[in-house]
Enzyme design. Sequence first.
Site, mmCIF file in Angstrom:
data_model
loop_
_atom_site.group_PDB
_atom_site.id
_atom_site.type_symbol
_atom_site.label_atom_id
_atom_site.label_comp_id
_atom_site.label_asym_id
_atom_site.label_seq_id
_atom_site.Cartn_x
_atom_site.Cartn_y
_atom_site.Cartn_z
ATOM 1 N N GLY A 87 38.380 30.797 47.612
ATOM 2 C CA GLY A 87 38.825 30.324 46.440
ATOM 3 C C GLY A 87 38.284 30.639 44.916
ATOM 4 O O GLY A 87 37.413 30.975 44.087
ATOM 5 N N SER A 89 39.994 32.981 41.304
ATOM 6 C CA SER A 89 40.134 32.311 40.233
ATOM 7 C C SER A 89 41.171 32.721 39.941
ATOM 8 O O SER A 89 42.000 31.432 39.049
ATOM 9 C CB SER A 89 39.668 33.530 39.264
ATOM 10 O OG SER A 89 40.173 35.377 38.981
ATOM 11 N N GLY A 91 43.976 32.143 42.441
ATOM 12 C CA GLY A 91 44.321 31.771 43.763
ATOM 13 C C GLY A 91 43.602 31.332 44.758
ATOM 14 O O GLY A 91 42.743 31.019 44.876
ATOM 15 N N GLU A 206 29.225 37.626 47.264
ATOM 16 C CA GLU A 206 30.220 37.901 47.624
ATOM 17 C C GLU A 206 30.548 40.015 47.530
ATOM 18 O O GLU A 206 31.039 40.751 47.987
ATOM 19 C CB GLU A 206 30.822 38.090 45.749
ATOM 20 C CG GLU A 206 32.521 38.481 46.058
ATOM 21 C CD GLU A 206 34.023 37.556 44.953
ATOM 22 O OE1 GLU A 206 34.475 37.909 44.728
ATOM 23 O OE2 GLU A 206 33.032 36.969 43.509
#
Length: 503
Positions: A87, A89, A91, A206
Amino acid sequence: MQRSNARSRSNINSDMVDPPEVQTSPGNHRSSPSTAAKPKSKRTKSIIFVIVACVTIALGLLFIGYSILRSGRNRRVSLHYSVIIDGGSSGTRVHVFGYRIESGKPVFDFGEENYASLKLSPGLSAYADNPEGVSESVTELVEFAKKRVHKGKLKKSDIRLMATAGMRLLELPVQEQILDVTRRVLRSSGFDFRDEWASVISGSDEGVYAWVVANHALGSLGGEPLKTTGIVELGGASAQVTFVSTELVPSEFSRTLAYGNVSYNLYSHSFLDFGQDAAQEKLSESLYNSAANSTGEGIVPDPCIPKGYILETNLQKDLPGFLADKGKFTATLQAAGNFSECRSAAFAMLQEEKGKCTYKRCSIGSIFTPNLQGSFLATENFFHTSKFFGLGEKEWLSEMILAGKRFCGEEWSKLKVKYPTFKDENLLRYCFSSAYIISMLHDSLGVALDDERIKYASKAGEEDIPLDWALGAFILNTATATFDYSGKSRKILDLSNVAKYKI
């Protein structure tokens, strides 16, 4: 019957009249029935042979095709599957991974047969005002994934949704509303799913995921820590920096990843609001605020927009203090197109909070950043901007300055002719992006303009594995591991003697 009749007529006629003599030339001899039958027999045999050969070849090809299809089907049935929805920013992208278990160990293959992805825009955060609207796009991504997973494996295949910086910018209640909608869709998807598998991940995680896939691709995972490669990512809403550091790193920035007998002490941090899109928006707001504090209406020059671009933005902004009830602020944005000024403005923005730094060194804002060590891969918008300008692999930062100066100073009308296929909003980004990259990597993080240890990339390794953090998350979630996070251990990764890699 016909032959016997012919003979009887011949006998009758011979009693009455002598048969005439027929003179023929040597080249016009009539063939007797016996001599004519020979070539006919040969032709028949040849035809039969050809037919038999064709049938044999056809059957052989059918058998080979059937064998290939069957073996392919068997391979697909033997695969295990995992699905990750990123998810982001800008797409939302679904990743479908296929892997095998050999001798109790997962074997990863990121080739086309075992990996597929699809991205839809906009990102999840775009549904902040209408959380239910996210259902349609997530459903479409789920259907894409289902078509690539063997039906018999669907219930045993896990599906996870991991939202990043775009969602991190939203208020927690709004995040949960959007996540609740995605959970509802994923529960009914037919995949193996638990509610906690749809979440907003931290920027540090991340960064670690991206570091793992990069070093996995390069074959350095499991080797000496100082020979690993660091990652610098420039996303849309945030920027991540992750690498092995020999410095003493404060616990809030430290991650320890164990790989067999090797322990990696990582610095990992996500600079929220400092992604390319968020930073450009932040800079524009800063320009408007500066003008609002000085005058009620006027022209706001933006050095990060190419010259000649006409954009009139009526910014209705309540003025502070006693002017609040007097009217609204109306500003006209004017393209200034100056690389050096854009770079200076970007650098000032990156250093805004430096006065609040409580550490021995802060490179960006008030955030601790150790000296960069080893080699690095600069990904995402670092890569996209470099490819747009066609920069070389060596001294690309120096080339970026020259390319940025030319682009920012060029007339907008000429840029439109030069890049006719680009939409205005996409083409406008490259002036700011070029200046922002230099102000971040060189001016803030201290990377020398001729430093060949840092390269821009979107793939790595001999097999060109995509440098997508979701691939790293897949590796971590599929294998079993010990990941020390700020003093707390949680099972995420154990790649030693657990997973073997085949790329």
